[in-house]
Design an enzyme around this catalytic site. Sequence first.
Site, PDB file in Angstrom:
ATOM      1  N   ARG A  67       0.857  -1.189   0.000  1.00 39.01           N
ATOM      2  CA  ARG A  67       0.000   0.000   0.000  1.00 39.01           C
ATOM      3  C   ARG A  67       0.887   1.230   0.000  1.00 39.01           C
ATOM      4  O   ARG A  67       2.093   1.150   0.147  1.00 39.01           O
ATOM      5  CB  ARG A  67      -1.018   0.003   1.156  1.00 39.01           C
ATOM      6  CG  ARG A  67      -0.624  -0.585   2.456  1.00 39.01           C
ATOM      7  CD  ARG A  67       0.249   0.210   3.395  1.00 39.01           C
ATOM      8  NE  ARG A  67      -0.013   1.621   3.448  1.00 39.01           N
ATOM      9  CZ  ARG A  67       0.918   2.527   3.640  1.00 39.01           C
ATOM     10  NH1 ARG A  67       2.197   2.173   3.767  1.00 39.01           N
ATOM     11  NH2 ARG A  67       0.644   3.796   3.695  1.00 39.01           N
ATOM     12  N   GLY A  68       0.200   2.399  -0.115  1.00 38.27           N
ATOM     13  CA  GLY A  68       0.953   3.637  -0.295  1.00 38.27           C
ATOM     14  C   GLY A  68       1.024   3.892  -1.791  1.00 38.27           C
ATOM     15  O   GLY A  68       1.329   2.968  -2.577  1.00 38.27           O
ATOM     16  N   ALA A  69       0.731   5.139  -2.200  1.00 37.13           N
ATOM     17  CA  ALA A  69       0.550   5.433  -3.627  1.00 37.13           C
ATOM     18  C   ALA A  69       1.715   4.973  -4.513  1.00 37.13           C
ATOM     19  O   ALA A  69       1.512   4.227  -5.484  1.00 37.13           O
ATOM     20  CB  ALA A  69       0.270   6.926  -3.793  1.00 37.13           C
ATOM     21  N   ARG A 110      -7.541  -0.400  -6.939  1.00 37.48           N
ATOM     22  CA  ARG A 110      -7.832   0.741  -6.048  1.00 37.48           C
ATOM     23  C   ARG A 110      -7.968   2.001  -6.925  1.00 37.48           C
ATOM     24  O   ARG A 110      -7.170   2.180  -7.849  1.00 37.48           O
ATOM     25  CB  ARG A 110      -6.717   0.941  -4.997  1.00 37.48           C
ATOM     26  CG  ARG A 110      -6.613  -0.204  -3.993  1.00 37.48           C
ATOM     27  CD  ARG A 110      -5.677   0.136  -2.849  1.00 37.48           C
ATOM     28  NE  ARG A 110      -6.293   1.003  -1.865  1.00 37.48           N
ATOM     29  CZ  ARG A 110      -5.635   1.569  -0.836  1.00 37.48           C
ATOM     30  NH1 ARG A 110      -4.345   1.350  -0.685  1.00 37.48           N
ATOM     31  NH2 ARG A 110      -6.275   2.338   0.033  1.00 37.48           N
ATOM     32  N   GLN A 217      -2.398   2.641   9.873  1.00 32.96           N
ATOM     33  CA  GLN A 217      -1.109   2.721   9.171  1.00 32.96           C
ATOM     34  C   GLN A 217      -0.090   3.538   9.974  1.00 32.96           C
ATOM     35  O   GLN A 217       1.111   3.297   9.900  1.00 32.96           O
ATOM     36  CB  GLN A 217      -1.282   3.364   7.788  1.00 32.96           C
ATOM     37  CG  GLN A 217      -1.973   2.483   6.767  1.00 32.96           C
ATOM     38  CD  GLN A 217      -3.471   2.700   6.731  1.00 32.96           C
ATOM     39  OE1 GLN A 217      -4.075   3.052   7.737  1.00 32.96           O
ATOM     40  NE2 GLN A 217      -4.085   2.472   5.593  1.00 32.96           N
ATOM     41  N   ASP A 258      -2.003  10.973  -2.429  1.00 36.49           N
ATOM     42  CA  ASP A 258      -2.372   9.905  -3.373  1.00 36.49           C
ATOM     43  C   ASP A 258      -2.689  10.457  -4.751  1.00 36.49           C
ATOM     44  O   ASP A 258      -2.607   9.735  -5.744  1.00 36.49           O
ATOM     45  CB  ASP A 258      -3.557   9.110  -2.836  1.00 36.49           C
ATOM     46  CG  ASP A 258      -3.115   8.249  -1.668  1.00 36.49           C
ATOM     47  OD1 ASP A 258      -3.031   8.779  -0.551  1.00 36.49           O
ATOM     48  OD2 ASP A 258      -2.787   7.073  -1.898  1.00 36.49           O
ATOM     49  N   ASN A 268      -5.329  12.520   0.277  1.00 34.74           N
ATOM     50  CA  ASN A 268      -4.471  11.676   1.105  1.00 34.74           C
ATOM     51  C   ASN A 268      -5.383  10.925   2.070  1.00 34.74           C
ATOM     52  O   ASN A 268      -6.612  11.102   2.060  1.00 34.74           O
ATOM     53  CB  ASN A 268      -3.427  12.525   1.844  1.00 34.74           C
ATOM     54  CG  ASN A 268      -2.336  11.663   2.486  1.00 34.74           C
ATOM     55  OD1 ASN A 268      -1.782  10.767   1.844  1.00 34.74           O
ATOM     56  ND2 ASN A 268      -2.040  11.893   3.755  1.00 34.74           N
ATOM     57  N   LYS A 269      -4.789  10.096   2.892  1.00 35.84           N
ATOM     58  CA  LYS A 269      -5.541   9.253   3.829  1.00 35.84           C
ATOM     59  C   LYS A 269      -6.611  10.038   4.586  1.00 35.84           C
ATOM     60  O   LYS A 269      -6.364  11.160   5.030  1.00 35.84           O
ATOM     61  CB  LYS A 269      -4.542   8.602   4.801  1.00 35.84           C
ATOM     62  CG  LYS A 269      -5.124   7.732   5.888  1.00 35.84           C
ATOM     63  CD  LYS A 269      -6.020   6.627   5.379  1.00 35.84           C
ATOM     64  CE  LYS A 269      -5.362   5.727   4.350  1.00 35.84           C
ATOM     65  NZ  LYS A 269      -6.315   4.880   3.626  1.00 35.84           N
TER      66      LYS A 269
HETATM   67  O1  MRU Z   1      -4.664   3.279   2.117  1.00 33.87           O
HETATM   68  P1  MRU Z   1      -3.179   3.496   2.057  1.00 33.87           P
HETATM   69  O2  MRU Z   1      -2.453   2.945   3.229  1.00 33.87           O
HETATM   70  O3  MRU Z   1      -2.606   3.047   0.746  1.00 33.87           O
HETATM   71  O4  MRU Z   1      -3.029   5.083   2.112  1.00 33.87           O
HETATM   72  C1  MRU Z   1      -1.748   5.628   1.972  1.00 33.87           C
HETATM   73  C2  MRU Z   1      -1.700   7.094   2.106  1.00 33.87           C
HETATM   74  O5  MRU Z   1      -2.699   7.770   2.243  1.00 33.87           O
HETATM   75  C3  MRU Z   1      -0.346   7.742   1.971  1.00 33.87           C
HETATM   76  O6  MRU Z   1      -0.247   8.875   2.753  1.00 33.87           O
HETATM   77  C4  MRU Z   1      -0.133   8.121   0.494  1.00 33.87           C
HETATM   78  O7  MRU Z   1      -0.349   7.014  -0.331  1.00 33.87           O
HETATM   79  C5  MRU Z   1       1.203   8.668   0.247  1.00 33.87           C
HETATM   80  S1  MRU Z   1       2.449   7.425   0.290  1.00 33.87           S
HETATM   81  C6  MRU Z   1       3.931   8.117  -0.063  1.00 33.87           C
END
Ligand code: MRU
Length: 362
Positions: A67-69, A110, A217, A258, A268-269
């Site tokens: 996970r993470g963009a 996603r 997270q 994201d 973002n999250k």
């Molecule tokens: O749902 P996730 O854990 O994939 O969400 C991740 C985030 O919101 C991060 O802050 C974002 O992807 C930036 S990662 C460098």
Amino acid sequence: MTYSFYFGNYQFMKRIKTVEWVSKSAHSIMPGKVRFIDQTKLPNKFLHISTTDIDTIWHAIKQLKVRGAPAIGVAAAFGIAAHVQDSREKTTAKLLKAAEKAGKYLATSRPTAVNLFWAIDRMIIFARAAANLAPKDFKESLICEAIAIRDNDAEMCLKIGTHGSKLIKNGFTILTHCNAGGLATAEIGTALAPMYVAKDKGLQIKVYADETRPLLQGARLTAWELMQNGIDVTLICDNTAGWLMKQGKIDCVMVGADRIAANGDSANKIGTYSVAVLAKEHGIPFYVLAPSSTFDPKLTSGDQIPIEERAPEEVTCGFGRRTAPETVKVYSPAFDVTPARLISAIVCERGILRPPFKGKIR
Ligand code: MRU
């Protein structure tokens, strides 16, 4: 890979590879597998998943094992390469079709992080341009391109860390939300990258990590990652951030993204928007850090960013423990959008962008 612009010493983050390509032979990249850390097991277990199976990769992205963009973009690129590598098709034309089909499928995993679509598009454009190669060379070239996407991301994050560290002064206390660290990217992260660089430069910093409901997270990943790297981190419940700001205990906020629209609105999250509003109220700089693969200049504003909704059970029965009535209605968006007017600067690999963002992003 060598980095000529900054000679850091990220001992731990360089050793853990969030997503990578592994092959048995040191002399050949084929046959190989995509290997990633299963982040749903952290912080209790540090386990890897190695696979070439496209369904396994799709589900790993969906279930946030990876996970993470930026990291999901890299995983999808490797997924396409692995799928083509294993294909029994005899002609390059048919292998190209297999790559396109794999890309379309992975794009459904996603919806919010544009890095996923960016990486898939890059792979497919590359594959079409390589369609004149012999099948074996075509397969190898796709693996090389996926490795290049991973390496580019590592390099961009290091540059973000170098630029972003200029926003940090000795003695700073930084608040972050979710995990935008090495675990969310190929190597040192986006929002956490300046913290690693600052530490490397000898600055004393402290970090508060929001736990980040509902999937934690911040608690499971950011706290773990920063501790592994010797950074002074304190975990807080999400609803503690405002109180800390009120007491003057936060010098700046650093978060990842994201998807960033042309006007600077940043997804973002979920919970990031609330933190940005709080920062504005308390006069605290709010920084968004992301590589250029996170920008989506086709979108004129954040209103056009698709927001993923997650399953109710992640809220009512997270980590196997029921905490709400079984039939209660739940609304669980995975992301929110912070309007550009709340953002003090956007840091990408090319430098620090200050508002107004319009025009500069394109
Ligand atoms: O749902 P996730 O854990 O994939 O969400 C991740 C985030 O919101 C991060 O802050 C974002 O992807 C930036 S990662 C460098």
